[in-house]
Design an enzyme around this catalytic site. Structure first.
Site, PDB file in Angstrom:
ATOM      1  N   GLU A 148    -128.391 -34.326 -22.408  1.00 31.47           N
ATOM      2  CA  GLU A 148    -127.125 -33.723 -21.985  1.00 31.47           C
ATOM      3  C   GLU A 148    -127.304 -32.936 -20.686  1.00 31.47           C
ATOM      4  O   GLU A 148    -126.454 -32.139 -20.318  1.00 31.47           O
ATOM      5  CB  GLU A 148    -126.549 -32.838 -23.096  1.00 31.47           C
ATOM      6  CG  GLU A 148    -125.998 -33.662 -24.248  1.00 31.47           C
ATOM      7  CD  GLU A 148    -125.373 -32.835 -25.342  1.00 31.47           C
ATOM      8  OE1 GLU A 148    -124.573 -33.385 -26.098  1.00 31.47           O
ATOM      9  OE2 GLU A 148    -125.699 -31.638 -25.465  1.00 31.47           O
ATOM     10  N   THR A 228    -134.044 -41.865 -37.146  1.00 31.79           N
ATOM     11  CA  THR A 228    -133.328 -41.200 -38.239  1.00 31.79           C
ATOM     12  C   THR A 228    -132.084 -42.014 -38.588  1.00 31.79           C
ATOM     13  O   THR A 228    -131.435 -42.600 -37.709  1.00 31.79           O
ATOM     14  CB  THR A 228    -132.916 -39.761 -37.849  1.00 31.79           C
ATOM     15  OG1 THR A 228    -132.078 -39.814 -36.681  1.00 31.79           O
ATOM     16  CG2 THR A 228    -134.128 -38.897 -37.546  1.00 31.79           C
ATOM     17  N   LEU A 229    -131.775 -42.042 -39.881  1.00 27.58           N
ATOM     18  CA  LEU A 229    -130.678 -42.899 -40.350  1.00 27.58           C
ATOM     19  C   LEU A 229    -129.640 -42.122 -41.156  1.00 27.58           C
ATOM     20  O   LEU A 229    -128.984 -42.677 -42.034  1.00 27.58           O
ATOM     21  CB  LEU A 229    -131.265 -44.030 -41.218  1.00 27.58           C
ATOM     22  CG  LEU A 229    -132.346 -44.895 -40.560  1.00 27.58           C
ATOM     23  CD1 LEU A 229    -133.006 -45.808 -41.571  1.00 27.58           C
ATOM     24  CD2 LEU A 229    -131.746 -45.720 -39.422  1.00 27.58           C
ATOM     25  N   GLY A 233    -131.807 -41.724 -44.740  1.00 27.11           N
ATOM     26  CA  GLY A 233    -133.196 -41.291 -44.531  1.00 27.11           C
ATOM     27  C   GLY A 233    -133.680 -41.603 -43.133  1.00 27.11           C
ATOM     28  O   GLY A 233    -133.036 -41.252 -42.150  1.00 27.11           O
ATOM     29  N   ASP A 264    -130.141 -32.525 -34.529  1.00 26.34           N
ATOM     30  CA  ASP A 264    -130.799 -31.451 -33.761  1.00 26.34           C
ATOM     31  C   ASP A 264    -131.692 -30.613 -34.668  1.00 26.34           C
ATOM     32  O   ASP A 264    -132.782 -30.177 -34.272  1.00 26.34           O
ATOM     33  CB  ASP A 264    -129.748 -30.553 -33.098  1.00 26.34           C
ATOM     34  CG  ASP A 264    -128.876 -31.325 -32.124  1.00 26.34           C
ATOM     35  OD1 ASP A 264    -129.380 -32.294 -31.527  1.00 26.34           O
ATOM     36  OD2 ASP A 264    -127.702 -30.963 -31.961  1.00 26.34           O
ATOM     37  N   GLY A 299    -120.627 -26.116 -38.928  1.00 21.46           N
ATOM     38  CA  GLY A 299    -121.065 -25.616 -37.615  1.00 21.46           C
ATOM     39  C   GLY A 299    -122.361 -26.265 -37.195  1.00 21.46           C
ATOM     40  O   GLY A 299    -123.310 -26.356 -37.992  1.00 21.46           O
TER      41      GLY A 299
HETATM   42  O1  RIB Z   1    -125.672 -32.752 -31.680  1.00 24.32           O
HETATM   43  C1  RIB Z   1    -124.547 -31.954 -31.863  1.00 24.32           C
HETATM   44  C2  RIB Z   1    -124.101 -31.386 -30.569  1.00 24.32           C
HETATM   45  O2  RIB Z   1    -123.692 -32.439 -29.733  1.00 24.32           O
HETATM   46  C3  RIB Z   1    -122.899 -30.463 -30.643  1.00 24.32           C
HETATM   47  O3  RIB Z   1    -123.228 -29.126 -30.849  1.00 24.32           O
HETATM   48  C4  RIB Z   1    -122.192 -30.705 -29.317  1.00 24.32           C
HETATM   49  O4  RIB Z   1    -122.248 -29.624 -28.444  1.00 24.32           O
HETATM   50  C5  RIB Z   1    -122.850 -31.951 -28.729  1.00 24.32           C
HETATM   51  O5  RIB Z   1    -123.639 -31.631 -27.686  1.00 24.32           O
END
Ligand code: RIB
Length: 310
Positions: A148, A228-229, A233, A264, A299
């Site tokens: 990003e 990752t799936l 899994g 993430d 969130g």
């Molecule tokens: O991976 C999730 C994230 O993707 C979100 O928090 C959003 O900001 C996007 O970047």
């Protein structure tokens, strides 16, 4: 002993989250169930995950760029509250902070995301001179990056990290094709099914996960490839011939409330396990547990678990 240093170079976004029972059709106006703003961005989420999930003796540093607006201020504060060092987050006077419009389907908990890079686009190569990694104190134990921020910056950093002997964990999300000569610069490559399909040129519906991991590893990744799936899994494969499937956590559909940021969380947890000296197999298992906790909470960043919750 100096602490281990996990550094994340990536995005910070404010998530504009709308929850809905169904998506509006083209031209249709629907009333949503709820709306809120929350800290996010793949880089920031991975930093929060690494900080919340690490034990003593680990520092987590975020490097990125926000705008000089309220969103930027709140994003930095959210990271500080998670235990992340934000000294490396630059405040740009011109650009607005990055944003992500996220629509969460209430029935499936799945999300659709539309990002605007904003200040994240300012994370350019000029911020990282050739001596960047060698001047770090404490030295970096693991470098995490996503996509990003501009691809050219990430490729430049992969080169520098490789030359400095730093362990890199690369999560090319959202995915774009990566020049093949950069695979040998990565230590660990973590992708989801869609990203694996894009990188290998397959259709996601027809993706052979084991074959995709083999293809990516054969391009020269130095350590491991993890695919990752989600609820199914995942799969990992290492250069020293280890590999296997990770079992998904069995969950009632009602317990899955928001999958945003689960990937993430996985990446942040994986990094923590690797700097703690765990094997790739152990790291993958632990990261899977962490991601499984995340989807139970709303969130992207707010739902990331802390170490004592695992
Ligand atoms: O991976 C999730 C994230 O993707 C979100 O928090 C959003 O900001 C996007 O970047």
């Amino acid at each position: 002993m100096s602490p281990k240093n996990i550094t994340i170079i990536g995005s910070l976004n404010t998530d504009l989250v709308t929850r809905t029972r169904r998506l509006p059709a083209p031209g249709e106006t629907l009333t949503a169930k709820s709306f809120n703003t929350a800290p996010g961005g793949k880089g920031a989420n991975q930093a929060a995950a690494a900080a919340r999930l690490s034990g003593d003796g680990v520092v987590v540093k975020m490097v990125g760029c926000v705008g000089g607006d309220e969103f930027g201020r709140d994003l930095k504060q959210a990271l500080v509250d998670s235990g992340v060092d934000v000294e490396g987050v630059v405040v740009d006077k011109v650009e607005k902070s990055g944003t992500a419009i996220i629509i969460v389907d209430e029935d499936t908990a799945e999300n659709r995301i539309l990002i605007n890079l904003g200040a994240n686009a300012k994370v350019t190569k000029v911020l990282f001179p050739d001596s960047y990694f060698t001047s770090m104190n404490p030295p970096i134990s693991a470098l995490l990056m996503q996509l990003e921020i501009p691809l050219q910056t990430v490729l430049h950093l992969l080169n520098l990290a490789d030359a400095a002997g730093i362990t890199s964990i690369f999560n090319p999300a959202p995915a774009v094709p990566i020049p093949v000569n950069f695979y040998p610069k990565m230590d660990h490559l973590i992708v989801n099914e869609t990203e694996a399909a894009l990188l290998t040129g397959e259709e996601v519906e027809e993706l052979d996960v084991e074959a995709a991991a083999k293809t990516l590893l054969e391009r020269g990744v130095k350590g491991s490839v993890v695919i990752t799936l989600g609820a199914k899994g995942g799969y990992f494969s290492t250069v020293d011939g280890k590999g296997g499937w990770m079992k998904p956590e069995v969950m009632e559909p009602k317990d899955v409330v928001d999958t945003t940021g689960a990937g993430d969380t996985f990446v942040g947890a994986f990094a923590v396990a690797i700097v703690e000296g765990k094997s790739v197999e152990e790291a993958v298992k632990w990261a899977g547990v962490a991601a499984g906790r995340k989807v139970r909470k709303r969130g992207a960043m707010a739902g990331i678990p802390w170490r004592n919750e695992l």
